[in-house]
Each structure stands twice: as C-alpha cells, then as structure tokens.
Design a protein around this motif. Structure first.
Motif, PDB file in Angstrom:
ATOM      1  N   UNK A   1       1.130   7.817  -2.322  1.00  0.00           N
ATOM      2  CA  UNK A   1      -0.049   7.594  -3.163  1.00  0.00           C
ATOM      3  C   UNK A   1      -0.487   6.128  -3.130  1.00  0.00           C
ATOM      4  N   UNK A   2       0.471   5.220  -3.094  1.00  0.00           N
ATOM      5  CA  UNK A   2       0.134   3.804  -2.998  1.00  0.00           C
ATOM      6  C   UNK A   2      -0.560   3.502  -1.667  1.00  0.00           C
ATOM      7  N   UNK A   3      -0.057   4.090  -0.596  1.00  0.00           N
ATOM      8  CA  UNK A   3      -0.653   3.846   0.714  1.00  0.00           C
ATOM      9  C   UNK A   3      -2.054   4.464   0.814  1.00  0.00           C
ATOM     10  N   UNK A   4      -2.235   5.639   0.223  1.00  0.00           N
ATOM     11  CA  UNK A   4      -3.569   6.248   0.211  1.00  0.00           C
ATOM     12  C   UNK A   4      -4.549   5.399  -0.598  1.00  0.00           C
ATOM     13  N   UNK A   5      -4.086   4.896  -1.727  1.00  0.00           N
ATOM     14  CA  UNK A   5      -4.939   4.027  -2.539  1.00  0.00           C
ATOM     15  C   UNK A   5      -5.256   2.744  -1.778  1.00  0.00           C
ATOM     16  N   UNK A   6      -4.256   2.183  -1.104  1.00  0.00           N
ATOM     17  CA  UNK A   6      -4.465   0.978  -0.301  1.00  0.00           C
ATOM     18  C   UNK A   6      -5.460   1.212   0.817  1.00  0.00           C
ATOM     19  N   UNK A   7      -5.383   2.381   1.438  1.00  0.00           N
ATOM     20  CA  UNK A   7      -6.339   2.726   2.481  1.00  0.00           C
ATOM     21  C   UNK A   7      -7.747   2.798   1.912  1.00  0.00           C
ATOM     22  N   UNK A   8      -7.884   3.387   0.740  1.00  0.00           N
ATOM     23  CA  UNK A   8      -9.192   3.456   0.080  1.00  0.00           C
ATOM     24  C   UNK A   8      -9.749   2.076  -0.211  1.00  0.00           C
TER      25      UNK A   8
ATOM     26  N   UNK B   1       0.924  -2.094  -1.278  1.00  0.00           N
ATOM     27  CA  UNK B   1       2.167  -2.672  -1.787  1.00  0.00           C
ATOM     28  C   UNK B   1       1.955  -3.732  -2.865  1.00  0.00           C
ATOM     29  N   UNK B   2       0.720  -4.196  -3.037  1.00  0.00           N
ATOM     30  CA  UNK B   2       0.488  -5.237  -4.046  1.00  0.00           C
ATOM     31  C   UNK B   2      -0.549  -4.845  -5.100  1.00  0.00           C
ATOM     32  N   UNK B   3      -1.683  -4.343  -4.653  1.00  0.00           N
ATOM     33  CA  UNK B   3      -2.807  -4.124  -5.571  1.00  0.00           C
ATOM     34  C   UNK B   3      -2.579  -2.968  -6.530  1.00  0.00           C
ATOM     35  N   UNK B   4      -1.666  -2.076  -6.213  1.00  0.00           N
ATOM     36  CA  UNK B   4      -1.400  -0.972  -7.125  1.00  0.00           C
ATOM     37  C   UNK B   4      -0.727  -1.474  -8.401  1.00  0.00           C
ATOM     38  N   UNK B   5      -0.133  -2.656  -8.334  1.00  0.00           N
ATOM     39  CA  UNK B   5       0.502  -3.253  -9.514  1.00  0.00           C
ATOM     40  C   UNK B   5      -0.235  -4.489 -10.010  1.00  0.00           C
ATOM     41  N   UNK B   6      -0.650  -5.322  -9.090  1.00  0.00           N
ATOM     42  CA  UNK B   6      -1.263  -6.615  -9.440  1.00  0.00           C
ATOM     43  C   UNK B   6      -2.630  -6.720  -8.770  1.00  0.00           C
ATOM     44  N   UNK B   7      -3.546  -5.884  -9.195  1.00  0.00           N
ATOM     45  CA  UNK B   7      -4.811  -5.745  -8.483  1.00  0.00           C
ATOM     46  C   UNK B   7      -5.612  -7.028  -8.375  1.00  0.00           C
ATOM     47  N   UNK B   8      -5.870  -7.670  -9.472  1.00  0.00           N
ATOM     48  CA  UNK B   8      -6.736  -8.846  -9.451  1.00  0.00           C
ATOM     49  C   UNK B   8      -6.085 -10.002  -8.699  1.00  0.00           C
ATOM     50  N   UNK B   9      -4.826 -10.269  -9.024  1.00  0.00           N
ATOM     51  CA  UNK B   9      -4.148 -11.400  -8.384  1.00  0.00           C
ATOM     52  C   UNK B   9      -3.898 -11.150  -6.906  1.00  0.00           C
TER      53      UNK B   9
END
Length: 135
Positions: free
Chosen positions: A3-10, A75-83
């Motif tokens: 799910x994280x990788x799919x979100x990252x792809x989006x 690997x990053x934006x799913x937790x720390x999106x803005x930063x």
C-alpha cells in the motif's frame, strides 16, 4: 508495504504530471527532466548502452524518475509527507551541481527553486492522501 508503494507511485505520477503540464505551458519554470536526462546521459556515456534518440532519453528518464520517486515517497511521505517533500525538493535543487550536473533548469532563480520544492511537496501530499485512503 504494498500500500505504501502504491501510494508512492500515485504521488510520483502526480508530481510528474504537474511538472509536465507546467513545463509545456509556461515559461521560466523548472525543467527537472533536463537534469535527469543529463544525469542518465552521463551514466550511459561510460557504458556500452547508448541512448542517442532524444525521445528515448526522455522516456527512460521519465520512467526512472517515476520509479525512484515512487520508492522515495512510499518509504517517507506515507509518514512524513510535508517534510519528505521539502527534503526531496531541496535535494533536487542542491544535488545536481554537487554531482557535476547543470543546476540551471531547477535553480536558475528563486521562482524555479520554489516551484521545484513545491512540486515535490505536492507529490508527497498526494502520496499521503492516497495512503490514508487505502491503508
């Protein structure tokens, strides 16, 4: 992790769509693709792999950009999106020169710098939005 990788792809696709639409329709905007193309050309020049066709170079760069941004965002934006978006944008501005690449397409002036950071923040925010909807 899927799910994280799919979100990252989006998020990566959203970033590239935004960049392409703006790049093709406005002047004095970032051309992140030019930095990527120069980097890919520099790497392939020292190998047997040669990409001389500009369309193929563009396509290979775009594919690499989407894959690398998808992994980064997943690997990053799913937790720390803005930063994570800020960090990626600053990296896109600062790293080219340190890598011996032309930074003018993204760092020529403050407008391009701010827009570049904004693109990466946008991609990170889209990633987080998608991830929150599918997790």
């Amino acid at each position: 992790m899927l799910k994280k990788m799919l979100a990252g792809l989006g998020g990566a696709i959203a970033l590239n769509l935004l960049h392409e639409v703006v790049r093709k329709n406005f002047d004095n905007v970032p051309h992140i693709n030019e930095v990527g193309e120069e980097a890919l050309k520099k790497v392939t020049d020292s190998t047997a792999l040669e990409i001389s066709d500009p369309d193929k170079l563009y396509a290979a760069t775009l594919a690499g950009d989407i894959v690398s941004n998808a992994i980064y965002y997943g690997t990053t934006a799913t937790n720390y999106n803005f930063t994570s978006g800020i960090a990626a944008g600053i990296g896109a501005i600062v790293l080219p020169q340190k890598m011996g690449l032309n930074d003018q397409p993204v760092a020529e002036n403050n407008k391009k710098k701010l827009m570049t950071v904004g693109y990466y923040i946008f991609g990170a925010m889209v990633t987080k939005f998608i991830y929150d909807k599918i997790k």
